[in-house]
Design a protein around this motif. Structure first.
Motif, mmCIF file in Angstrom:
data_model
loop_
_atom_site.group_PDB
_atom_site.id
_atom_site.type_symbol
_atom_site.label_atom_id
_atom_site.label_comp_id
_atom_site.label_asym_id
_atom_site.label_seq_id
_atom_site.Cartn_x
_atom_site.Cartn_y
_atom_site.Cartn_z
ATOM 1 N N ASP A 125 10.978 13.771 6.631
ATOM 2 C CA ASP A 125 9.865 13.170 7.362
ATOM 3 C C ASP A 125 9.790 11.688 7.003
ATOM 4 O O ASP A 125 10.510 11.194 6.145
ATOM 5 C CB ASP A 125 8.550 13.885 7.062
ATOM 6 N N GLU A 126 8.887 10.991 7.671
ATOM 7 C CA GLU A 126 8.781 9.537 7.472
ATOM 8 C C GLU A 126 8.504 9.187 6.016
ATOM 9 O O GLU A 126 9.073 8.246 5.469
ATOM 10 C CB GLU A 126 7.661 8.981 8.368
ATOM 11 N N LYS A 127 7.643 9.954 5.377
ATOM 12 C CA LYS A 127 7.261 9.664 4.000
ATOM 13 C C LYS A 127 8.396 9.892 3.019
ATOM 14 O O LYS A 127 8.546 9.167 2.036
ATOM 15 C CB LYS A 127 6.062 10.534 3.614
ATOM 16 N N GLY A 128 9.226 10.909 3.279
ATOM 17 C CA GLY A 128 10.280 11.242 2.327
ATOM 18 C C GLY A 128 11.626 10.646 2.635
ATOM 19 O O GLY A 128 12.585 10.861 1.889
ATOM 20 N N LYS A 265 11.936 4.968 -3.062
ATOM 21 C CA LYS A 265 10.495 5.182 -3.110
ATOM 22 C C LYS A 265 9.742 3.867 -2.941
ATOM 23 O O LYS A 265 8.675 3.826 -2.318
ATOM 24 C CB LYS A 265 10.111 5.856 -4.427
ATOM 25 N N ASN A 268 8.600 2.611 0.451
ATOM 26 C CA ASN A 268 7.385 3.154 1.054
ATOM 27 C C ASN A 268 6.137 2.402 0.605
ATOM 28 O O ASN A 268 5.064 2.595 1.163
ATOM 29 C CB ASN A 268 7.240 4.642 0.696
ATOM 30 N N ARG A 269 6.261 1.534 -0.433
ATOM 31 C CA ARG A 269 5.085 0.878 -0.989
ATOM 32 C C ARG A 269 5.190 -0.645 -1.017
ATOM 33 O O ARG A 269 4.178 -1.327 -0.936
ATOM 34 C CB ARG A 269 4.848 1.376 -2.427
#
Length: 390
Positions: A125-128, A265, A268-269
């Motif tokens: 998914d987009e987050k992972g 990771k 994403n931030r």
């Protein structure tokens, strides 16, 4: 179809990517031994590494787009047969030319890891997605670096041909494992192979972020390839070390490779723009260190850690950017990106060999520094076009 990406499958893809891509780099710590076997110059034997990288780039161009049209299991079956035959031919080569030809086909068939990267992105998914791409790329980078350690040791202990025979055994075992464990992905593209290939130009022409990411990657990998191609000659001439010590430098680069998951990771931030700038600065710093480390093992070690960390951060961020668009064509987008990436590597191999031949390590250091500065310049000049993405 909507399969989920379990951790066991994700790590299987990561390990497989590392083991297959290792085939491309076994030759680098062995170049001096190969030159001695065939009685050729360091410059001439560098064509073994060059032909491998050219083969890889062409494999990416003609094989990987099929991931959007043909099931991954069919591609794997045919490709592994050709790959294993090429490795056997390399081990049996009785002339430099035969080894160069065999190396081309080793590179051509070892493009498979680039099927796993879009597959990881598609099943996440987009987050992972950043994490998944980072884990697969971590395996790939560890394979690149670990291959040099392994081949350097095997070359010292048993000779360069033994490494190719060992690679055959590894690939046979891996093929059996993938055949039974890797899920089958059936793509949706229904057009012809010709239209599939023509669409590559469409995506290249209409996606400025893809073009800029590819240029950044090509410049970075050109510098890295120049370094690894000539390091073996520096170690022989300035330190009197053989392929084992040269290959061991890959262990220090693993530090950078292990950062892949962290970088994934971070995407994403943290702003991708910031990560790309910091990556370019890391590459510049590493090449400054290399430039002044012709007689310093500690300097070379520090440079290897930083250059691989910068390269990995740049690479993961580039791929996260290009995978964020055109989900139906991730294999084709990745093909364009990786073809440019490895063309850069091939050019870097040639330029590195010429720089070493004419100017020694000073020339190699200057070359890498120029390429790294160009990455920063390219990014700063064109970053406005990417703002909608990053």
């Amino acid at each position: 179809m909507k399969q989920t990406l379990s951790n066991p499958i994700l790590y299987l893809m990561s390990i497989s990517a590392g083991l297959v891509v290792a085939n491309l780099y076994y030759n680098q710590p062995l170049l001096h031994q190969i030159a001695t076997t065939f009685g050729v110059s360091d410059s001439a034997v560098s064509n073994v590494a060059l032909s491998t990288q050219i083969g890889y780039a062409l494999g990416l161009l003609f094989i990987i787009p099929l991931g959007d049209k043909v099931s991954n299991t069919k591609i794997l079956q045919i490709d592994f047969i050709l790959m294993i035959a090429s490795l056997i031919a390399a081990a049996l080569s009785d002339s430099l030319m035969l080894l160069i030809i065999s190396s081309f086909f080793i590179g051509f068939t070892s493009s498979l890891p680039q099927l796993f990267v879009p597959m990881a992105a598609a099943l996440s998914d987009e987050k992972g997605r950043g994490r998944a791409v980072g884990i697969v790329m971590s395996g790939l980078l560890i394979g690149i670096l670990g291959s040099r350690v392994l081949s350097g040791w095997v070359g010292d202990q048993f000779g360069w041909r033994t490494m190719y025979y060992a690679a055959v055994v590894i690939m046979v075992a891996l093929f059996i494992l993938l055949k039974f464990k890797l899920p089958t992905i059936t793509p949706s593209y229904k057009g012809t192979y010709g239209s599939l290939m023509k669409s590559l130009w469409h995506y290249f022409k209409t996606e400025p972020t893809l073009r800029i990411a590819t240029l950044r990657a090509a410049l970075a990998f050109a510098g890295l390839s120049a370094f690894w191609t000539t390091l073996v000659f520096l170690m022989e001439d300035n330190f009197g070390y053989g392929s084992g010590i040269t290959g061991a430098f890959g262990l220090f680069g693993v530090v950078g490779a292990l950062a892949a998951t962290v970088v994934g990771k971070m995407n994403n931030r943290v702003s991708s723009n910031k990560i790309l700038i910091y990556s370019a600065l890391l590459l510049i710093i590493s090449w400054v260190i290399f430039y002044f480390s012709a007689h310093s093992i500690i300097g070379l070690i520090a440079g290897v850690i930083l250059v691989d960390l910068g390269m990995q951060a740049l690479h993961i961020t580039n791929q996260n950017i290009i995978f964020s668009k055109n989900p139906e064509a991730r294999n084709r987008v990745n093909t364009i990106y990786m073809v440019g990436f490895f063309i850069g590597g091939a050019v870097g191999t040639v330029l590195g060999a010429e720089a070493w031949k004419n100017y020694g390590w000073t020339g190699v250091g200057a070359l890498g520094l120029i390429l790294s500065v160009l990455i920063l310049v390219v990014h700063l000049v064109f970053q406005k076009r990417e703002r909608k993405i990053i």
